[in-house]
Design a protein around this motif. Sequence first.
Motif, short mmCIF file in Angstrom:
data_model
loop_
_atom_site.label_atom_id
_atom_site.label_comp_id
_atom_site.label_asym_id
_atom_site.label_seq_id
_atom_site.Cartn_x
_atom_site.Cartn_y
_atom_site.Cartn_z
N PHE A 79 35.33 45.50 102.35
CA PHE A 79 36.16 46.72 102.45
C PHE A 79 37.86 46.41 102.02
O PHE A 79 38.30 47.31 101.35
N ASN A 80 38.36 45.39 102.80
CA ASN A 80 39.66 44.87 102.50
C ASN A 80 40.00 44.45 101.25
O ASN A 80 41.09 44.65 100.54
N ALA A 83 39.48 48.30 98.97
CA ALA A 83 40.24 49.32 99.58
C ALA A 83 41.53 49.46 98.66
O ALA A 83 41.84 48.41 98.03
N ARG A 86 46.66 52.04 101.20
CA ARG A 86 47.35 52.07 102.65
C ARG A 86 45.95 51.83 103.62
O ARG A 86 46.06 51.51 104.61
N PHE A 87 44.71 52.01 102.94
CA PHE A 87 43.47 51.77 103.38
C PHE A 87 43.18 50.41 103.82
O PHE A 87 42.28 49.97 104.61
N LYS A 88 43.94 49.37 103.19
CA LYS A 88 43.85 47.85 103.41
C LYS A 88 44.18 47.44 104.58
O LYS A 88 45.63 47.42 104.60
N PHE A 89 43.54 47.62 105.85
CA PHE A 89 44.17 47.14 106.98
C PHE A 89 44.48 45.62 107.19
O PHE A 89 45.22 45.28 107.99
#
Length: 184
Positions: A79-80, A83, A86-89
Amino acid sequence: MKSDDLNQLLSDENEHLNKLHQIVKQTIDAEELIIRNLSNPPEEILTEGQKISDKVARFGGSWKFIILFGCILTVWIIFNVLAIGRFKFDPYPFILMNLVLSCIAALQAPVIMMSQNRQEEKDRKRSENDYMINLKAEMQIRSLNQKVDVLLEEQIKTLFETQEKQFIQLKEINARLQALIDKK
């Protein structure tokens, strides 16, 4: 003389039985504590914390945990990496993931240690019970040896007494034969 022999034989038998009864009584007295400890082990009372530590240790040391944790880490990384914006947390060096893993390890290790300490205490108690069982078996073997010794002692004593009586009877027969030979 025959009634005296019979009375002596009955007296010896009673003495022999009393010795065997005494050995059995001593064995029962000695085993009483062992049997009480084995048949009524103390109940284990667990606190909520101990119950939780056992559950965490049971889950944390299972394949289910390893597979689930591996899937979560794989989804986290994918996911990271994929993504957008800003979806990359937690971008590439995955600092947040390292922090979460460190916290989980820091919390999980002492909980597992608590559970292992309790398991070690259970193992110690189990080994004490094994020792008590072995001790009981040893006491029974000793009791059996004592009984066999008493039986052998009594048999040897009876055998010697019988031989002595036979020897006396042989002397009497020999004396009678000699008297008969002397008369002729």
